[in-house]
Design a protein around this motif. Sequence first.
Motif, mmCIF file in Angstrom:
data_model
loop_
_atom_site.group_PDB
_atom_site.id
_atom_site.type_symbol
_atom_site.label_atom_id
_atom_site.label_comp_id
_atom_site.label_asym_id
_atom_site.label_seq_id
_atom_site.Cartn_x
_atom_site.Cartn_y
_atom_site.Cartn_z
ATOM 1 N N THR A 1 0.830 -1.207 0.000
ATOM 2 C CA THR A 1 0.000 0.000 0.000
ATOM 3 C C THR A 1 0.859 1.250 0.000
ATOM 4 O O THR A 1 0.597 2.209 -0.747
ATOM 5 C CB THR A 1 -0.920 -0.006 1.232
ATOM 6 N N ILE A 2 1.894 1.285 0.849
ATOM 7 C CA ILE A 2 2.778 2.454 0.910
ATOM 8 C C ILE A 2 3.454 2.677 -0.437
ATOM 9 O O ILE A 2 3.521 3.804 -0.947
ATOM 10 C CB ILE A 2 3.817 2.266 2.031
ATOM 11 N N TRP A 3 3.943 1.574 -1.057
ATOM 12 C CA TRP A 3 4.643 1.714 -2.341
ATOM 13 C C TRP A 3 3.694 2.267 -3.404
ATOM 14 O O TRP A 3 4.043 3.144 -4.178
ATOM 15 C CB TRP A 3 5.186 0.337 -2.761
ATOM 16 N N ILE B 1 -0.529 9.904 3.090
ATOM 17 C CA ILE B 1 -0.476 8.445 3.331
ATOM 18 C C ILE B 1 -0.728 8.158 4.805
ATOM 19 O O ILE B 1 -1.419 7.192 5.158
ATOM 20 C CB ILE B 1 0.875 7.886 2.865
ATOM 21 N N GLU B 2 -0.156 8.976 5.701
ATOM 22 C CA GLU B 2 -0.383 8.780 7.141
ATOM 23 C C GLU B 2 -1.861 8.933 7.471
ATOM 24 O O GLU B 2 -2.423 8.185 8.277
ATOM 25 C CB GLU B 2 0.445 9.775 7.935
ATOM 26 N N ARG B 3 -2.500 9.930 6.853
ATOM 27 C CA ARG B 3 -3.921 10.147 7.131
ATOM 28 C C ARG B 3 -4.769 8.982 6.658
ATOM 29 O O ARG B 3 -5.725 8.589 7.316
ATOM 30 C CB ARG B 3 -4.366 11.444 6.456
ATOM 31 N N ARG B 4 -4.412 8.373 5.509
ATOM 32 C CA ARG B 4 -5.229 7.296 4.949
ATOM 33 C C ARG B 4 -4.969 5.950 5.616
ATOM 34 O O ARG B 4 -5.899 5.160 5.804
ATOM 35 C CB ARG B 4 -4.967 7.177 3.445
ATOM 36 N N THR B 5 -3.730 5.686 5.924
ATOM 37 C CA THR B 5 -3.394 4.332 6.420
ATOM 38 C C THR B 5 -3.208 4.285 7.931
ATOM 39 O O THR B 5 -3.252 3.198 8.519
ATOM 40 C CB THR B 5 -2.112 3.844 5.748
ATOM 41 N N GLY B 6 -2.948 5.437 8.583
ATOM 42 C CA GLY B 6 -2.686 5.433 10.020
ATOM 43 C C GLY B 6 -1.263 5.034 10.363
ATOM 44 O O GLY B 6 -0.949 4.848 11.541
#
Length: 540
Positions: free
Chosen positions: A11-13, A25-30
């Motif tokens: 997911t990050i990639w 990305i931090e907001r979407r995945t935590g």
Amino acid sequence: MNVLKPHLQTTIWTLLRAGNTQREIERRTGISRHTIRAWAKRFEAQGDPPPQPPDDSNWPGVATDLVVLVASQTAPPRPPASLLAPTPVATSLCEPHRAFIEAQLRLSRNATAIYQDLVDAHGFAGRYNSVKRFVARIRVREPEQFDRLSFLPGEEMQVDFGEGAPTRVPGTDRYRKPRLFVATLRYSRRSFRCVVWNSGQQVWAELHEQAWRYFGGSCRYVVLDNLKEGVLKPDLYEPELNPVYAATLAHYEVVADPARVRDPNRKGSVENAIGHTQATALKGKRFETIEEQNAYLAHWETKWAASRIHGAERRQVQAMFEEEQPHLQPLPTLPMAYFRDEQRTVCDDGCVRVAHCSYAARPASIGSKVLVRIFERRLEIRDLQTQALLRTHTKAERPGTVVLPMDERVFNPSRETRHILKQADAIGVDAARLCQMLFAIEGRVGQRKLWGIVHLADRYPRQMVNTACAQAIEEGVHSYRHVKAITERLVAQALAQLDVAPAAPATPTQAHDLIRNPQEYGELFAMAAAATTPQGDLFA
């Protein structure tokens, strides 16, 4: 690096390739931005290949579905990674103002002040957190330099207070931490440790005295904090020491060198000694009495602390102490005589009151303030400004005692006695002598007679009152009534002489023993004339 599950790595990639920022990305995945940043660097180091989920993954299809879902929501299909240009790094809104921000940082201004100036003077549209991150990134912190202090043997001792181990409070079931006093010789790092329940001016001085007797001598300087037991008024140039502490240092020929305010590094040796004691000797211990804790500290210092190899010097503490001990100053024969200072006002009898007793304070004037220095068995009266010694007295054992020499006492305790004698002296010598005789004979009761004699001068001439006093002394009758009677008789005689009729005027006479014969006057004039006549005139 944190180890993420394979589907989260994928997911990050995917989100990074889609151009999303780390915050998004931090907001979407935590997932934390620190973790996202670390995995981005790892992908870049590996040539940016997509992570492959293991064959035995417990989440079949989850990673693929999440990647497809995120990609469909964020961006259209992208070309292969090999055809993509490098992802541009986001530029801070503060970058155009870098020169201004760096100049403000050189002035030691904080991020809040810089942000306010950017908004007011430069039209900055970003938020405070942007300025804070930018300032944290470009601020250069110079490492603080600490000098390595070195001293001669026997030159310096450092002292300070800390906290001891919990100890049972006498008479209760409650435990409390006493105050831990530590004195460390700077050259050898040998320490004296003692715990006390409470501190004060005398306790602080007594602990120094115990430390010097423990070491077998005193050092030349002592470095201390600006605590009230030692320093009354901190000052960079002329700190004012506590009088008891200053007298103790003078007794042992030691000079105090108080450290600057909020500068504990000046006495780092004793600071480290306190920390070493608390972390090694007293950690996790409890004591039933304070004497038990002091005995344990003395044992621990002798067996363990003194025998250790010092980390910086790489020598044994006890060996360095044996080298330093001959350089310590010899101790005085008598211990310090402790005292306390109190201010007192000189009363109208010339004495000061201390513990319900009176002590003579002359030459201090009545109504002035003096400094009373109270020792165990004596007290000193000093001038309040110059500290000059005025009187020394032995302390009275019984309350109510008056320590006043007889030569300083007036027989009559009344303050009016001197005033009466001064008025009698103004009448005459005999009046003053009679009043002094009456006061010496009858004392307080005779003072009434003195007032009567003095008041006679208000009604009769002073010469007559003085003459009456002289006659009373000659007759041996020391009584006001007798003096009054003589004075009235003298006044009556003087008035009677004034009332006598004047005598008839005397008639001139030519016959008296003092009157010479007129012929004698003639002969006298002739002789005088002949003596003044020139010689030539005689033969003319």
